[in-house]
Design an enzyme around this catalytic site. Structure first.
Site, short mmCIF file in Angstrom:
data_model
loop_
_atom_site.label_atom_id
_atom_site.label_comp_id
_atom_site.label_asym_id
_atom_site.label_seq_id
_atom_site.Cartn_x
_atom_site.Cartn_y
_atom_site.Cartn_z
CE LYS A 12 0.98 1.33 4.38
NZ LYS A 12 1.74 2.57 4.68
N PRO A 93 9.97 -4.12 -0.64
CG PRO A 93 11.06 -2.32 -1.63
CD PRO A 93 9.75 -3.04 -1.62
N GLY A 95 10.94 -2.00 5.55
CA GLY A 95 11.27 -0.68 6.07
C GLY A 95 11.05 0.42 5.07
CB ALA A 96 9.79 0.32 1.81
N GLY A 97 7.78 1.75 4.27
CA GLY A 97 6.52 2.48 4.40
C GLY A 97 5.45 1.96 3.46
CG LEU A 98 6.30 0.54 0.07
CD1 LEU A 98 7.06 -0.17 -1.04
CD2 LEU A 98 5.45 1.66 -0.51
N GLY A 101 5.10 -6.08 5.69
CA GLY A 101 4.94 -7.04 6.79
C GLY A 101 3.48 -7.23 7.16
CB SER A 102 0.71 -4.83 7.77
OG SER A 102 1.30 -4.20 8.88
CB SER A 103 0.76 -6.80 2.79
OG SER A 103 0.19 -7.47 1.69
CG ASP A 135 -0.67 -1.38 8.48
OD1 ASP A 135 -0.38 -2.30 9.25
OD2 ASP A 135 0.17 -0.82 7.75
#
Length: 290
Positions: A12, A93, A95-98, A101-103, A135
């Site tokens: 995201k 990636p 630690g990318a703010g994407l 891990g949550s996904s 999230d």
């Protein structure tokens, strides 16, 4: 033949991020728009000894991994007894703010529910997901939304841009804790974030849509701010850091301008992703004969 189940786990980005208040427990209340990009990890699950294999050797596969945490949660609260081999091809990636891990945690919950016939409803999955991360419920629902509270109260809204998006990872991680530590909450933003997303065109967002964490991250990681400037030089209608960084994205009206930016970042050595207008993630879980 062994059953082999496959699914994709999508990333995201945040369209705007207002940090409203710091709570006594150290967390922050925020508001942000969540939309999907086509950057995804690929999951393969088959019966066998419980084992997690990640294609990126830098990512730990111990109890700190959100996939392992999701498995443990299903064992404790949903009666998961069978064992599975889980293989993840990592493209998003870390630690990318994407939200990679949550996904991954959300994909694990959804896949295991189907593969092991646990019979959990979406409400059950959302409740479990919330225990793993603020999230995670967004990724379980699989639709864009407007998030408030700690980022865990998500109102489904059609915020997915009808425009091309390019997302770039600057080959360095950004610390979420550090970003929030140095940001200054603002309980009364100048503009209604939700109204801007719903009512204003992307070319207006440059003047109305802010990510409050940029002020904390850019002075400490100059490359992230430089990438945002580069997007505007490449012709983006709007550019911003995603979440707490380190990834930066740009929104483009015309496909050839977006493709040129995407290819240019690739040539500069940055991992990048190109997302089509009105993209919808495929949340299907597919059975193949393995």
């Amino acid at each position: 033949m062994t059953e082999l189940w496959i699914s994709n786990s999508y990333a995201k980005i945040n369209l705007g991020l207002n940090v409203l208040e710091k709570l006594e427990n150290g967390y922050h209340t925020i508001e942000t728009g969540f939309v999907f990009i086509e950057w995804s990890d690929r999951f393969e699950v088959k019966p066998g000894r419980m084992h997690l294999e990640m294609s990126d050797p830098k990512i730990p596969v111990d109890e700190s991994n959100l996939i392992v945490k999701a498995i443990r949660l299903l064992q404790q609260e949903a009666g998961l007894k069978d064992e599975y081999n889980i293989k993840v091809e990592k493209n998003i990636p870390a630690g990318a703010g994407l939200g990679g891990g949550s996904s991954n945690a959300a994909t694990t919950l959804r896949m295991m529910n189907k593969v092991a016939n646990l019979g959990l409803s979406q409400e059950d999955l959302l409740r479990l997901g919330k225990q793993l991360g603020a999230d995670v419920p967004f990724f379980i629902k699989g639709v864009p939304g407007f998030a408030t509270g700690l980022g865990d109260e998500i109102e489904p809204l059609d915020l997915q841009p009808d425009a091309w998006m390019v997302t770039v990872y600057p080959n360095m991680e950004s610390s979420t804790a550090e970003a929030y530590q140095f940001c200054e909450p603002n309980p009364e933003p100048d503009f209604s974030l939700k109204n801007v997303l719903l009512d204003e065109a992307p070319e207006e967002w440059r003047y109305l849509l802010m990510n409050d964490l940029e002020k904390a991250v850019f002075p400490r990681h100059h490359l992230v701010g430089n990438l945002k400037d580069q997007f505007y030089e490449f012709g983006a209608e709007y550019a911003s850091m995603s979440g707490s960084g380190s990834s930066v994205f740009g929104i483009f009206e015309q496909d050839f301008v977006a493709i040129n930016a995407y290819e240019s970042f690739h040539k500069l050595g940055f991992p990048a992703n190109l997302t089509r207008p009105k993209f919808k993630p495929d949340q299907g879980i597919y059975l193949k004969e393995g």
